[in-house]
Structure formats: C-alpha cells, structure tokens
Design an enzyme around this catalytic site. Structure first.
Site: not given
Ligand code: PLP
Length: 397
Positions: A253, A224, A139
């Site tokens: 984030k 990531d 993801f």
C-alpha cells in the site's frame, strides 16, 4: 472527462460486479482533497485503504514518477536496473531488516512470506509441508492460498478447493494460538491491528506474547503491516508500539506513495537466504519505475515527519471523536490515524451514514457492516480534522 452518469453506466455495463462502490466518480486528487466529475470537492478520509498516507498526487512522488518514466520503466528481473538497489538500501535501512524481496500487491507479498516460511521450515528445521497459524477475522488479500485461511465465508464461498496447512487462532488470545502449535508448525501470520475486520486492536502486550511464543517454539513471526505500516498507527510500524520485531514483515500500500503498486517481504538473511535463483519471482517486482516511486515515498515520509503527525493528530482526532454523545455509537477505537467508529446494531448498518457523509463532502467506507473506518492521509492538518469532525458529528448525532 465525462459525467458521473456516463461512468456509472460504463462501469456497470462492462465491469465485473465484485465491488459495490459509493456512487461518486473521482477525477482529481491533491493532498486529502478529491474532486468528482461534477466539480464537487470531498475530503478523502479512507485514503485508498491506507495506500495514500502521503496524500493524493504528492508533488515529490509524482515528480519522481515522471522523471523515471522518461528514462526506463520496466526491465524485468532478467537484468539489473539502476533504481532497485538504492530503493532496497533505503527500505532495509528504515526498517532495520537485512533483506527485502520486492513484489507489487499486498497479497503477493503475503504469498511470498508464506512461501518463505514453508521453505525455511524445510531447510532450517527439516519440516516438510509446514503448517502456518493465522487468526480469525484476518484479512491478508484475495488469492486462493490467502483466502484458504480466511474465516469470512463470502471470501471463500465457491472458490475451493483451498491450500491446506493453515489453522486459525482467536485474535488477541495467546492461549488459543499456543494450543494450535505442533511439530509441523513453521510460522504464525497476523495483522498487528486487524483493519478489514473493523480496526480491531488486540489487548496490550499481545504482540510481545506472540513474539515470546514464536521464540519458545522456534517458529517464525510474520507480521502483515500492509495496512498498518509506514506511520498509519502513529509509529513507523505498529509493532513499534510493543517494542518487538517480527522475523518477517509484509508491507505494501503506502510503500507505493499512493501512485504505484509496490510491496515487499522483509526479513534477515537467515530467512531470506532460503530463496535460491528461480525459486520465486515477479515480472514487475523491483522495476525501476516502482523503485523510484517507493524511494521518493520513503523520503517524503521521513522529511515531512508523517509518522509523528499521525501520532499527534491521531490522538487529537480520537479525543474529539470521543466527545460525541450519541446512542448510535458502540465504540471508537484505533491507534494514530487508524480509527474505527462502530455503530450499534440497533442503530442500523454504517453504510447509510457513509452515504450521508459523502453527501456532506466526506468520503469514507464502512467495513464489516457496523464500523466506519477513518484513515485519512497523514498529511491532513488540524483544521481539516476539525472540519471532518463537525461533519461526522452532525451525521452521527
Ligand atoms: N494485508 C492487509 C493487512 C490488507 O489490509 C490488504 C488489503 O487491504 C492486503 C494484505 C492485500 O493487499 P492487496 O489488495 O494490495 O493485495
């Protein structure tokens, strides 16, 4: 403030149907605690998918936001501002990379890394239209190029045609990655722990093996860490568990301290120098408001020793969860305060358990049908974890 019913009805009347949230309307947050429109309190054990490592409305980060908001907020990159440089210096200093390129969301920073890798392939290795290897069940966000290499049918269905040039290896299986490398390959991209896939921890030594593979074939290793970064897994970055460094690091984030979207692609000069003025950009990337918030978020992470807390409390919570004897549990896995509890298919999906946890004052969310993800703010205390544990135990049993 209006009632829960009013908000649910407004959201359903005017909002797109691309989400199916739990039916709770949050109105206030502080630390690990949130309050709903009816005044009921909950522990937030999801932390906005690890965006809230610092907890809700951290006073120092909110203070930085307010202070900056009274001065200057957005300049665009047509001009310099007096906050971005300090933020870049702090971010590079903490992460050990020479350069950072600031964006806003995780997906944008991933796109930036993919563009950098292809351009690096062209300029440094003479490869036109370079190919990139990703992993199954990844993801990395929701843009068209990013879902072009998703293996989740729902993320792609109806959204084609897709960006070409991606191949998918089996996650955790180095041989499957090596088989896909050819003379067009410029990079691999992966998560050090797959978050959305259900907190999938690869075998020990996997990241070291990927590092070696990338060195052997002269290709870039892109990690990531949008979800795993900034202490979530008990180290500053999940790659620190294996003593390696990627060539390109993607963060987002928690970099925004739980209040503002801030993301970045980080690398050394040999990669970052492929971007010339005009090659890439973002109107909001590097804006002074985001830079002030990001700077405060990094300072708080250091000053409150949140990485060490995550390591210590994560181990504590994991060992407690493992004492639950229940035929419903298939596996409990994770690192630091990134923990997935997988429910056996025979016990039904995880969603009703999340609904029950919500009733009892604990917010979390299922991922990939069977797994409940526990990723509380790293400011959580031992007592609060004990409290969460009792609620979880009562629901799982
Ligand atoms: N990369 C990873 C590993 C993620 O977990 C996410 C979001 O969950 C993203 C990228 C995308 O981030 P954003 O939703 O900010 O675009």
């Amino acid at each position: 403030m209006h009632s829960t019913e009013k908000e649910l009805s407004l959201a359903s009347n005017y909002g797109a149907t691309n989400y199916k949230p739990l039916p709770v309307v949050l109105t206030k947050g502080s630390g690990i605690w949130v309050e709903d429109a009816d005044g009921k309190h909950y522990m937030d054990m999801l932390a906005a998918y690890s965006s809230l490592n610092h907890g809700h409305c951290h006073p120092r980060i909110i203070g930085a936001l307010k202070e900056q908001a009274d001065k200057i907020t957005i300049t665009s990159r047509a001009f310099h501002n007096d906050r971005m440089g300090l933020f870049l210096e702090k971010l590079c200093g903490m992460t050990g990379f020479e350069k950072a390129l600031l964006m806003n969301t995780g997906a944008e920073a991933v796109e930036t890394a993919l563009k950098a890798a292809r351009k690096w392939g062209k300029l440094k290795r003479g490869i036109e239209n370079g190919q990139i290897i990703a992993c199954k069940d990844n993801f990395h966000g929701r843009t068209i190029s990013v879902v072009s290499f998703s293996s989740e049918p729902q993320y792609r269905d109806g959204f084609g045609p897709f960006t070409p040039g991606f191949k998918l290896a089996k996650y955790g299986d180095i041989a499957s990655m090596e088989k896909l490398i050819n003379d067009k390959t410029v990079a691999v991209i992966l998560e050090p722990i797959q978050g959305e896939a259900g907190v999938i921890v690869p075998p020990a030594g996997y990241l070291q093996a990927v590092r070696k593979l990338c060195d052997k074939h002269n290709i870039l290793m892109i990690l990531d860490e949008v979800q795993t970064g900034f202490g979530r897994t008990g180290k500053l970055f999940a790659f620190d568990h294996e003593g390696i460094r990627p060539d390109v690091l993607v963060v987002g984030k928690a970099l925004g301290g739980g209040v503002y979207p801030v993301s970045a692609m980080l690398s050394n000069n040999d990669v970052m120098e492929v971007f010339r003025p005009g090659d890439h950009g973002s109107t909001f990337g590097g804006n002074p408001l985001g830079a002030a918030v990001g700077f405060a978020a990094l300072e708080v992470l250091e000053d409150e020793k949140l990485v060490a807390r995550s390591e210590e409390l994560g181990a504590y919570f994991m060992s407690k969860l493992k004492t639950i004897r229940s035929s419903k549990i298939k596996e409990i896995r994770g690192k630091g305060l990134m923990i997935g509890l997988e429910i056996k298919k025979s016990a039904g999906p995880a969603r009703p358990l999340c609904e029950k946890l919500m009733e009892l004052g604990l917010l979390c969310k299922e991922t990939h049908v069977q797994t409940i993800r526990f990723t509380p703010p790293l400011v959580i205390t031992k007592d609060e974890l004990d409290k969460a544990f009792e609620i979880i135990k009562s629901v799982i049993k």
